[in-house]
Design an enzyme around this catalytic site. Structure first.
Site, PDB file in Angstrom:
ATOM      1  N   ARG A   3       4.641 -48.993 -15.082  1.00 41.20           N
ATOM      2  CA  ARG A   3       5.403 -49.540 -13.956  1.00 41.20           C
ATOM      3  C   ARG A   3       4.882 -50.921 -13.607  1.00 41.20           C
ATOM      4  NH1 ARG A   3       5.121 -46.449  -8.349  1.00 41.20           N
ATOM      5  NH2 ARG A   3       3.092 -47.467  -8.233  1.00 41.20           N
ATOM      6  N   ARG A  45      -3.481   2.689   8.491  1.00 43.44           N
ATOM      7  CA  ARG A  45      -3.772   1.402   7.854  1.00 43.44           C
ATOM      8  C   ARG A  45      -2.521   0.556   7.829  1.00 43.44           C
ATOM      9  NH1 ARG A  45      -8.197   2.442   3.901  1.00 43.44           N
ATOM     10  NH2 ARG A  45      -8.425   4.677   3.901  1.00 43.44           N
ATOM     11  N   ARG A  76      -3.459  -1.298  -6.416  1.00 40.71           N
ATOM     12  CA  ARG A  76      -2.611  -2.491  -6.307  1.00 40.71           C
ATOM     13  C   ARG A  76      -2.978  -3.428  -7.438  1.00 40.71           C
ATOM     14  NH1 ARG A  76      -5.612  -4.679  -0.836  1.00 40.71           N
ATOM     15  NH2 ARG A  76      -7.676  -4.577  -1.711  1.00 40.71           N
ATOM     16  N   MET A  98      -5.848  -6.965   8.273  1.00 40.63           N
ATOM     17  CA  MET A  98      -5.403  -5.980   9.245  1.00 40.63           C
ATOM     18  C   MET A  98      -6.477  -4.907   9.401  1.00 40.63           C
ATOM     19  SD  MET A  98      -2.393  -7.042   9.893  1.00 40.63           S
ATOM     20  CE  MET A  98      -1.481  -8.377   9.176  1.00 40.63           C
ATOM     21  N   LYS A 144       0.826  -1.194   0.000  1.00 44.15           N
ATOM     22  CA  LYS A 144       0.000   0.000   0.000  1.00 44.15           C
ATOM     23  C   LYS A 144       0.873   1.264   0.000  1.00 44.15           C
ATOM     24  CE  LYS A 144      -3.799  -1.092   2.272  1.00 44.15           C
ATOM     25  NZ  LYS A 144      -4.564  -1.383   3.484  1.00 44.15           N
ATOM     26  N   ARG A 164       0.346 -46.653 -12.779  1.00 41.43           N
ATOM     27  CA  ARG A 164       0.435 -47.574 -11.625  1.00 41.43           C
ATOM     28  C   ARG A 164      -0.434 -48.783 -11.941  1.00 41.43           C
ATOM     29  NH1 ARG A 164       0.315 -42.228  -8.722  1.00 41.43           N
ATOM     30  NH2 ARG A 164       2.018 -42.213  -7.207  1.00 41.43           N
ATOM     31  N   SER A 204      13.275 -42.645 -13.092  1.00 39.91           N
ATOM     32  CA  SER A 204      12.170 -41.771 -12.713  1.00 39.91           C
ATOM     33  C   SER A 204      12.175 -41.684 -11.189  1.00 39.91           C
ATOM     34  CB  SER A 204      10.841 -42.340 -13.215  1.00 39.91           C
ATOM     35  OG  SER A 204       9.788 -41.479 -12.829  1.00 39.91           O
ATOM     36  N   HIS A 259     -15.692  -8.541   1.349  1.00 44.60           N
ATOM     37  CA  HIS A 259     -14.645  -9.441   1.828  1.00 44.60           C
ATOM     38  C   HIS A 259     -14.801 -10.840   1.245  1.00 44.60           C
ATOM     39  CE1 HIS A 259     -12.879 -12.296   4.687  1.00 44.60           C
ATOM     40  NE2 HIS A 259     -11.885 -11.431   4.668  1.00 44.60           N
ATOM     41  N   TYR A 277      12.142 -34.305 -17.416  1.00 48.43           N
ATOM     42  CA  TYR A 277      10.699 -34.067 -17.364  1.00 48.43           C
ATOM     43  C   TYR A 277      10.158 -34.233 -15.955  1.00 48.43           C
ATOM     44  CZ  TYR A 277      10.148 -39.163 -17.166  1.00 48.43           C
ATOM     45  OH  TYR A 277      10.219 -40.468 -16.783  1.00 48.43           O
ATOM     46  N   CYS A 327       8.224 -38.607 -10.911  1.00 48.36           N
ATOM     47  CA  CYS A 327       6.805 -38.957 -11.014  1.00 48.36           C
ATOM     48  C   CYS A 327       6.105 -38.954  -9.664  1.00 48.36           C
ATOM     49  CB  CYS A 327       6.617 -40.284 -11.720  1.00 48.36           C
ATOM     50  SG  CYS A 327       7.338 -41.669 -10.840  1.00 48.36           S
ATOM     51  N   GLY A 351      10.915 -41.374  -7.773  1.00 48.63           N
ATOM     52  CA  GLY A 351       9.645 -41.515  -7.054  1.00 48.63           C
ATOM     53  C   GLY A 351       9.775 -40.753  -5.754  1.00 48.63           C
ATOM     54  N   THR A 352       9.526 -39.458  -5.848  1.00 49.53           N
ATOM     55  CA  THR A 352       9.831 -38.613  -4.689  1.00 49.53           C
ATOM     56  C   THR A 352       8.850 -38.815  -3.529  1.00 49.53           C
ATOM     57  OG1 THR A 352       8.706 -36.863  -5.899  1.00 49.53           O
ATOM     58  CG2 THR A 352      11.106 -36.815  -5.895  1.00 49.53           C
ATOM     59  N   ASN A 353       7.759 -39.549  -3.767  1.00 50.24           N
ATOM     60  CA  ASN A 353       6.880 -39.861  -2.623  1.00 50.24           C
ATOM     61  C   ASN A 353       7.603 -40.822  -1.693  1.00 50.24           C
ATOM     62  OD1 ASN A 353       4.950 -38.413  -4.013  1.00 50.24           O
ATOM     63  ND2 ASN A 353       4.016 -40.238  -4.906  1.00 50.24           N
ATOM     64  N   ASP A 354       8.010 -41.969  -2.267  1.00 55.40           N
ATOM     65  CA  ASP A 354       8.742 -42.930  -1.437  1.00 55.40           C
ATOM     66  C   ASP A 354      10.112 -42.401  -1.050  1.00 55.40           C
ATOM     67  OD1 ASP A 354       7.333 -45.366  -0.749  1.00 55.40           O
ATOM     68  OD2 ASP A 354       7.087 -45.657  -2.901  1.00 55.40           O
ATOM     69  N   GLU A 360      13.693 -44.407  -5.753  1.00 52.71           N
ATOM     70  CA  GLU A 360      12.834 -43.975  -4.646  1.00 52.71           C
ATOM     71  C   GLU A 360      13.364 -44.466  -3.304  1.00 52.71           C
ATOM     72  OE1 GLU A 360       8.824 -45.341  -5.445  1.00 52.71           O
ATOM     73  OE2 GLU A 360       9.548 -47.160  -6.403  1.00 52.71           O
ATOM     74  N   GLY A 364      -8.200  -7.621   4.057  1.00 57.36           N
ATOM     75  CA  GLY A 364      -8.993  -7.565   5.271  1.00 57.36           C
ATOM     76  C   GLY A 364      -8.346  -8.164   6.501  1.00 57.36           C
TER      77      GLY A 364
HETATM   78  C1  PEP Z   1       6.703 -42.417  -5.599  1.00 56.95           C
HETATM   79  O1  PEP Z   1       7.039 -43.142  -4.671  1.00 56.95           O
HETATM   80  O2  PEP Z   1       7.048 -41.241  -5.695  1.00 56.95           O
HETATM   81  C2  PEP Z   1       5.811 -42.931  -6.642  1.00 56.95           C
HETATM   82  C3  PEP Z   1       5.496 -42.184  -7.684  1.00 56.95           C
HETATM   83  O3  PEP Z   1       5.264 -44.162  -6.439  1.00 56.95           O
HETATM   84  P1  PEP Z   1       4.006 -44.438  -5.505  1.00 56.95           P
HETATM   85  O4  PEP Z   1       3.445 -43.127  -5.102  1.00 56.95           O
HETATM   86  O5  PEP Z   1       3.076 -45.250  -6.337  1.00 56.95           O
HETATM   87  O6  PEP Z   1       4.633 -45.204  -4.391  1.00 56.95           O
HETATM   88 MG    MG Z   2       6.765 -45.273  -4.864  1.00 57.90          MG
END
Ligand code: PEP
Ligand code: MG
Length: 876
Positions: free
Chosen positions: A611, A89, A333, A100, A19, A555, A765, A449, A853, A833, A767-770, A746, A98
């Site tokens: 997979r 203000r 703004r 503050m 502001k 999967r 690939s 608001h 990718y 993935c 597998g960033t979850n595991d 993974e 809103g």
């Molecule tokens: C992972 O582990 O990132 C993955 C893509 O496999 P899943 O989620 O099926 O374990």
């Molecule tokens: Mg996995």
């Protein structure tokens, strides 16, 4: 720590807040704004870090600027003649609508109210300013509950037999001022200060403290705003929109923030202060009508809007006041807008030559695109609405009626669909808005608001539906003849403003030309490929429509969960002898083949990564406790024979397959090495599907992926199984169907020995979850429902590591994995993935590490395309 408005500029936003910097910039552009000064965000941060104690010299500096301010205007705070009145203000670096509190008319006192009355020739106006000030100051600074004041106003109006505030006379207002002082004393235990300088000091402190209120914290977390930015305090000379019929106040956007269309959009109220418009207490009039009432100010406003939009090269959200015929801008703004509007504005501004494509791309918030992909109502639903309000934020929402934010948050977080129904919303309702499918209010306009917050969050909103009769006590909502109670389902359409009883069917969103064009620009500049995680032909087709360049993860086990397949899968698992298992697999093969045929068809010409089976087998069997209970019940009931026998056999299998840490157990490549016949069946199904699709003249691009590899030897052996089976299938007709074989990375070990693993892989690939679960040692299936929440809220971790990649830990392993993998296999293709493939912050890291990718769920593909483009532009 303090700057005059004329000393600032847009670049000083981190210091002066949005502001303060905005007003300063307006002065530079020559737009009419009131005089004043800004206390910096740094002063706020210093005070808040020191338990609220102000940094040395801050008050002296404020007083010096105030003295100069009084000098310039020839007015003094609290003076009996020509008094200076100011607004106080808050203004954070990132707009927090809103969050503050604002104080208007500071400087009015027993002395100066007389001066103001004389100067304006309007005692009613002066006393109205005074009572408004006490009300705001008492509430915001001294913590007197709002209703304590509004109850008194209501009671007085009742006694006078009037319904509108405007019916209160000078005597009434004088009486209210005295009553308000008593009310405040009653609540705080002391007299309100009468010295305006002391009031100013406390007001600045209140703004500082408001940074740390729970509702501000909730808003910051919902919007990813860091806690340590602080807020600036803007002290500006009051201009009055409530000086009579030649005065007005309003808000406007340079384009329609719902659709992006370049047309007049705004509201104003004659003889009113800004609060009346924003709080939705009086229903404002459309801006176009201002042309009749205040023609000169109207023309100057249109001209100024145009200048500001050109100056900033973006849609502006403007607050203005007309004080006795003279226009002032109080604020400008960047306008918050829906995703649809963001795309249209970007495209139009490029077409108008105001900005270039790259600037346009960098302007759009990737996460917001998600909104576009929200469902709307089927245009042919043929149902008549119960009522209609303002179409304040597009999209449709279906849910149970709830009347307060706490209930909305509670039920919403428990997974129920709710629509928050309120007279109007306030910043205290923010957690309810977040958890709701939509918001419906009976009051307030397009810039109320509820409307602003809902648009920002992509929640559908219908505002100002005047026919609603809400009884919060009784928990009922009456619309015409229809009586609803809490828990009844309604549907709201924020694109038309309509409200319906019951649940109407929703249809998938339409992809517009703006979407196609702007995302096309993103595709031209991004380096990262974007694929989708998809398991069915329909998902694959949707992903392709949204711009996916292939499937990064199918999967296959999801294909086993289907009701008619599960018995076959169970028969396969429970098989006692190899030939029994082979028979079950023979029945599964054509089913899998049909699935793959759909995928290859939908993705013809683009890579499809399939997979091999990943989860532990017990996931396909009943739960251990439930099966034990079933056996128990059958025993208790005296049921004997085959039924009990079967139940006991199944229980024995469930027990045999159950593991203490199944996610670290018999799954992924381990399972496939134990039962190679499962993987062989899958490879056959893939090969046969690919051949069939190719025979139809299409172009299947097969990538076979092995999950949960930790040792190079695992992949070497598994690849052997895959290649042998493949050759058996494809070799049969002598065709050479191209295919590649790769692995998921993974497990931390896999990343660390990626050089050895890569010798057997065509691609990686991540597998960033595991990989997150195994690196940080936090169970992905349990933690999000338990302590992780607390960890994020308390700032122990910067973000949920399952949503946004843990840069220092998991990110480092990805970096190592890519480097080592490419060291032995130059040109190794690498992707991600896990869920992080659709998260903009994570995508920035993956770009920087040099992955080829990302792959994410189909609806996040557009988000990923834009995020990948932005990081590519940024790193130029
Ligand atoms: C992972 O582990 O990132 C993955 C893509 O496999 P899943 O989620 O099926 O374990
Ligand atoms: Mg996995």
């Amino acid at each position: 720590m303090v700057y005059d408005l004329a000393e600032g500029s847009a670049e000083m936003k981190p210091l002066l807040g949005g502001k303060g910097a905005g007003v300063a910039e307006m002065i530079r552009v020559g737009v009419p704004v009131p005089d004043g000064f800004t206390v910096t965000t740094q002063a706020c941060v210093a005070a808040m870090q020191d338990g609220g104690r102000w940094p040395d010299g801050l008050w002296t500096e404020i007083e010096a600027h105030l003295d100069a301010f009084e000098e310039r205007t020839g007015r003094r705070l609290g003076a009996a003649r020509r008094p200076l009145l100011v607004s106080v203000r808050s203004g954070a670096v990132v707009s927090m609508p809103g969050m503050m509190d604002t104080i208007l008319n500071l400087g009015i006192s027993e002395e100066s109210v007389v001066g103001l009355a004389e100067e304006s020739g309007n005692p009613r106006f002066a006393w109205d300013c005074y009572r408004r000030f006490l009300q705001m100051y008492g509430e915001v600074v001294e913590g007197v509950p709002a209703h304590a004041f509004s109850d008194e106003i209501a009671a007085l109006k009742n006694r006078r037999g009037i319904t509108e505030d405007t019916g209160l006379t000078v005597d009434d207002l004088t009486e209210l001022v005295a009553t308000f002082r008593t009310v405040a004393r009653h609540h705080t235990g002391e007299e309100l200060p009468t010295d305006p300088r002391e009031q100013l000091r406390r007001a600045v402190q209140a703004v500082f403290s408001s940074w740390d209120t729970p509702r501000a914290g909730v808003y910051r977390r919902a919007n990813g705003i860091p806690d340590d930015l602080g807020t600036a305090v803007n002290v500006m000379q009051m201009v009055f929109g409530n000086r009579g019929d030649t005065s007005a106040t309003g808000v406007c956007f340079t384009r329609d923030p719902s659709t992006g269309a370049k047309e007049l959009y705004g509201e104003f109220l004659v003889n009113a202060q800004g609060e009346d418009v924003v709080a939705g207490i009086r229903t404002p009039r459309p801006l176009a009508e201002m042309e009749q009432v205040l023609p000169d100010a109207y023309r100057e406003l249109l001209d100024t809007m145009d200048r500001l939009e050109h100056h900033y090269g973006d849609m502006q959200d403007i607050e203005f006041t007309v004080d006795d015929g003279k226009l002032y801008l109080l604020q400008t703004r960047t306008g918050k807008r829906t995703a649809a509007a963001a795309l249209k504005v970007a495209r139009d501004l490029v077409a108008e030559g105001v900005i270039d494509r790259e600037t346009a791309l960098l302007r759009i918030e990737p996460a917001q695109l998600d909104q576009l992909l929200h469902p709307g109502l089927d245009p042919d639903h043929g149902t008549s609405p119960l009522t209609r309000g303002l179409n304040a934020s597009p999209g449709a929402g279906v849910g149970q009626v709830v009347f307060d934010a706490d209930t909305a948050a509670e039920r919403g977080e428990a997974g129920e669909a709710v629509v928050l129904v309120r007279w109007e919303t306030t910043p205290d309702d923010i957690h309810g808005v977040i958890a709701a499918q939509g918001v419906l209010t009976s009051h307030g306009g397009m810039t109320s608001h509820a409307a602003v917050v809902a648009r920002g969050m992509g929640r559908p909103c219908v505002a100002g539906a005047g026919d609603l009769r809400i009884d919060v006590e009784a928990r009922t909502l009456t619309i015409g003849q229809t009586a609803l109670t809490e828990g009844d389902t309604i549907t709201i359409d924020g694109s038309t403003g309509e409200v319906f009883a019951g649940a109407l069917d929703l249809v998938p969103p339409q992809i517009t030309d703006d979407f196609t064009e702007v995302l096309g620009w993103a595709d031209e500049v991004r380096r990262l490929g974007v694929r989708a995680n998809a398991d069915t032909g329909a998902d694959a087709a949707k992903a392709r429509e949204l711009g996916a360049e292939g499937i990064g993860l199918c999967r296959t086990e999801h294909m086993f969960m289907d009701a008619d397949r599960l018995p076959v899968v169970q028969a396969m698992i429970l098989a006692e002898k190899p030939d029994e298992r082979a028979a079950a697999l023979d029945r599964l093969l054509p089913m899998q083949q049909a699935d793959f045929t759909e995928l290859f068809t939908a993705m013809s010409g683009l890579p499809v990564t399939i997979r091999l089976i990943d989860p532990p087998l017990h996931e396909f069997l009943p739960d251990l406790v439930e099966q034990s209970l079933l056996v128990q019940r059958l025993e208790d009931a005296g049921t004997g024979g085959a039924e009990l026998e079967d139940a006991r056999t199944l229980l024995a299998h469930v027990k045999r397959l159950s593991e203490a840490n199944p996610m670290l157990g018999t799954r992924g490549v381990r399972l496939a090495l134990l039962f190679p016949e499962i993987a062989q069946m899958q490879v056959r199904a893939i090969a046969r599907a690919a051949r069939a699709v190719r025979a139809d003249g299409l172009d299947p691009r097969v990538e076979i992926m092995v999950p949960l590899v930790g040792f190079a030897e695992e992949l070497r052996r598994m690849r052997d199984v895959v290649e042998t089976t493949w050759a058996e299938e494809v070799g049969a007709d002598g065709g050479d169907l191209p295919h590649t074989v790769g692995t998921m990375i993974e497990l931390p070990r896999a990343a660390l020995v990626a050089d050895a693993i890569a010798e057997h892989a065509d691609f990686f690939s991540f597998g960033t979850n595991d990989l997150t679960q195994t690196t940080v040692g936090i169970s992905r299936d349990d933690a999000e429902g338990s302590f992780l929440h607390t960890y994020v809220d308390a700032g122990i971790v910067p973000a949920n590591p399952f949503a946004s990649v843990d840069v220092d830990g998991v990110g480092e392993l990805v970096r190592i994995g890519v480097r080592k993998g490419r060291s032995t296999t130059p040109g190794l293709k690498t992707g991600v993935c896990g869920e992080h493939g659709g998260d903009p912050a994570s995508i920035a890291l993956f770009h920087e590490i040099g992955l080829d990718y990302v792959s994410c769920s189909p609806y996040r593909v557009p988000v990923a395309r834009l995020a990948a483009a932005q990081v590519a532009l940024g790193s130029r």
